[in-house]
Write a protein that holds these residues in place. Sequence first.
Motif, mmCIF file in Angstrom:
data_model
loop_
_atom_site.group_PDB
_atom_site.id
_atom_site.type_symbol
_atom_site.label_atom_id
_atom_site.label_comp_id
_atom_site.label_asym_id
_atom_site.label_seq_id
_atom_site.Cartn_x
_atom_site.Cartn_y
_atom_site.Cartn_z
ATOM 1 N N ILE A 1 0.833 -1.207 0.000
ATOM 2 C CA ILE A 1 0.000 0.000 0.000
ATOM 3 C C ILE A 1 0.866 1.255 0.000
ATOM 4 C CG2 ILE A 1 -1.764 1.287 1.277
ATOM 5 C CD1 ILE A 1 -2.670 -1.452 2.428
ATOM 6 N N ALA A 2 1.954 1.244 0.780
ATOM 7 C CA ALA A 2 2.821 2.417 0.884
ATOM 8 C C ALA A 2 3.497 2.754 -0.438
ATOM 9 C CB ALA A 2 3.876 2.189 1.967
ATOM 10 N N LEU A 3 3.766 1.730 -1.259
ATOM 11 C CA LEU A 3 4.531 1.941 -2.482
ATOM 12 C C LEU A 3 3.674 2.126 -3.730
ATOM 13 C CD1 LEU A 3 7.326 -0.773 -2.017
ATOM 14 C CD2 LEU A 3 7.571 1.695 -1.701
ATOM 15 N N ALA A 4 2.571 1.415 -3.837
ATOM 16 C CA ALA A 4 1.935 1.192 -5.141
ATOM 17 C C ALA A 4 0.847 2.203 -5.493
ATOM 18 C CB ALA A 4 1.358 -0.225 -5.189
ATOM 19 N N LEU B 1 -7.121 -13.542 -10.222
ATOM 20 C CA LEU B 1 -7.214 -12.193 -9.689
ATOM 21 C C LEU B 1 -8.505 -12.047 -8.902
ATOM 22 C CD1 LEU B 1 -6.003 -9.374 -9.512
ATOM 23 C CD2 LEU B 1 -7.183 -8.811 -11.658
ATOM 24 N N LYS B 2 -8.375 -11.773 -7.595
ATOM 25 C CA LYS B 2 -9.556 -11.632 -6.748
ATOM 26 C C LYS B 2 -10.096 -10.203 -6.771
ATOM 27 C CE LYS B 2 -11.485 -12.643 -2.230
ATOM 28 N NZ LYS B 2 -11.283 -13.276 -0.916
ATOM 29 N N LYS B 3 -9.191 -9.229 -6.645
ATOM 30 C CA LYS B 3 -9.643 -7.849 -6.624
ATOM 31 C C LYS B 3 -8.458 -6.912 -6.865
ATOM 32 C CE LYS B 3 -12.856 -4.831 -4.165
ATOM 33 N NZ LYS B 3 -13.797 -4.720 -3.007
ATOM 34 N N VAL B 4 -8.748 -5.744 -7.423
ATOM 35 C CA VAL B 4 -7.736 -4.710 -7.629
ATOM 36 C C VAL B 4 -8.135 -3.492 -6.802
ATOM 37 C CG1 VAL B 4 -6.518 -3.260 -9.284
ATOM 38 C CG2 VAL B 4 -7.329 -5.530 -9.985
ATOM 39 N N TYR B 5 -7.174 -2.963 -6.052
ATOM 40 C CA TYR B 5 -7.430 -1.779 -5.226
ATOM 41 C C TYR B 5 -6.626 -0.588 -5.760
ATOM 42 C CZ TYR B 5 -9.781 -4.523 -1.604
ATOM 43 O OH TYR B 5 -10.655 -5.330 -0.919
ATOM 44 N N ASP B 6 -7.306 0.518 -6.013
ATOM 45 C CA ASP B 6 -6.624 1.771 -6.329
ATOM 46 C C ASP B 6 -6.156 2.401 -5.027
ATOM 47 O OD1 ASP B 6 -6.998 1.839 -9.177
ATOM 48 O OD2 ASP B 6 -9.108 2.306 -8.809
ATOM 49 N N ILE B 7 -4.880 2.757 -4.971
ATOM 50 C CA ILE B 7 -4.316 3.363 -3.761
ATOM 51 C C ILE B 7 -4.303 4.876 -3.959
ATOM 52 C CG2 ILE B 7 -2.411 3.352 -2.132
ATOM 53 C CD1 ILE B 7 -3.861 0.640 -2.497
ATOM 54 N N ASP B 8 -5.332 5.536 -3.486
ATOM 55 C CA ASP B 8 -5.511 6.966 -3.739
ATOM 56 C C ASP B 8 -4.859 7.823 -2.658
ATOM 57 O OD1 ASP B 8 -7.267 6.126 -1.806
ATOM 58 O OD2 ASP B 8 -9.040 7.085 -2.675
ATOM 59 N N LEU B 9 -3.623 7.482 -2.319
ATOM 60 C CA LEU B 9 -2.819 8.276 -1.395
ATOM 61 C C LEU B 9 -1.930 9.202 -2.215
ATOM 62 C CD1 LEU B 9 -1.768 5.369 0.986
ATOM 63 C CD2 LEU B 9 -3.409 7.185 1.526
ATOM 64 N N PHE C 1 -4.849 5.349 4.626
ATOM 65 C CA PHE C 1 -3.977 4.169 4.561
ATOM 66 C C PHE C 1 -4.555 3.054 5.426
ATOM 67 C CE2 PHE C 1 -0.627 1.385 5.926
ATOM 68 C CZ PHE C 1 0.261 1.295 4.872
ATOM 69 N N ILE C 2 -4.943 3.393 6.637
ATOM 70 C CA ILE C 2 -5.485 2.403 7.571
ATOM 71 C C ILE C 2 -6.777 1.799 7.024
ATOM 72 C CG2 ILE C 2 -6.411 2.087 9.896
ATOM 73 C CD1 ILE C 2 -4.491 4.415 10.740
ATOM 74 N N GLU C 3 -7.595 2.617 6.402
ATOM 75 C CA GLU C 3 -8.858 2.149 5.816
ATOM 76 C C GLU C 3 -8.599 1.174 4.668
ATOM 77 O OE1 GLU C 3 -12.818 4.050 3.598
ATOM 78 O OE2 GLU C 3 -11.229 5.358 4.349
ATOM 79 N N ILE C 4 -7.670 1.548 3.783
ATOM 80 C CA ILE C 4 -7.341 0.671 2.648
ATOM 81 C C ILE C 4 -6.764 -0.646 3.158
ATOM 82 C CG2 ILE C 4 -5.844 0.381 0.631
ATOM 83 C CD1 ILE C 4 -5.943 3.450 0.290
ATOM 84 N N ILE D 1 -8.247 -4.389 2.261
ATOM 85 C CA ILE D 1 -7.484 -5.412 1.529
ATOM 86 C C ILE D 1 -7.277 -6.641 2.414
ATOM 87 C CG2 ILE D 1 -5.325 -5.950 0.337
ATOM 88 C CD1 ILE D 1 -5.073 -3.063 -0.459
ATOM 89 N N TRP D 2 -6.985 -6.420 3.690
ATOM 90 C CA TRP D 2 -6.761 -7.559 4.580
ATOM 91 C C TRP D 2 -8.017 -8.423 4.694
ATOM 92 C CZ3 TRP D 2 -3.920 -11.102 6.058
ATOM 93 C CH2 TRP D 2 -4.155 -11.851 7.211
#
Length: 265
Positions: free
Chosen positions: A208-211, A224-232, A247-250, A254-255
């Motif tokens: 999450i921190a990088l992508a 592929l189960k799911k794709v998450y956009d990291i809007d940070l 970040f905590i919410e994402i 994902i977890w």
Amino acid sequence: MNHAVDRDVPAIEFSSVSCRFVSPDGKATVALRNFSMSVARGEFVAIVGPTGCGKSTTLSMITGLLKPTTGEVRVMGAPVDGIDPRIGFVFQADAVFPWRSVLDNVAAGPLYRGRSKSAAHDEANAWLRRVGLEKFGRHYPHQLSGGMRKRVALAQTFINKPEILLMDEPFSALDMQTRTLMQDELLQLWSANAGSVVFVTHDLEEAIALADRVFVLSARPATLKKVYDIDLPRPRVTSEVRYDPRFIEISRDIWHDLREEVRIA
């Protein structure tokens, strides 16, 4: 090989890819099943999933070391056909030559590509300065800490100006403090290089921190189960972004998906 491609064409594209291994005793194992993924030029993508689900298999198919059983893998719009010089790879283990100095390790790529020794050393010294190792050019890998060797590996890779960078658990052997520093180092080098990155990791927070996007794979046979956009927002400081409420919410979302697959695996 013709490398002229449309800038709008994805850097990497998996189209309904399945990959099956057959052991010497004839037993078939499906590593990937009906897997599709597209990575844009300049995009940083992370892949997470349970142990043994086939994350590293995706990287092997991008490099051409493995061929899909069904479906197609394309790089810069063309089907993968052998090793592509535009691709760089950083492994979990240090891929350095232990008998060569740090300077000669970093200069190896330009030398292989036909640069003169003096020009290759000039480039290598410039990259050692960029990663904070300008005083260690004459040292050998065994004389360096784990974090310093990883800096050598990054300089060794980025000096070749890869258009695609594949990373397989590159920082997993490092302590947490060094790992965080290396993550920030990677983000700085990537933002200056503007290449595409596919980063395989077991560490959800690292992903999450990088992508820009995180791809969650299911348990084997992986799909592929799911794709998450990291809007940070970028630029990011990985030690700080972890405390961002978003970040905590994402991470929680994902977890929730990943935990189900870990239990199955």
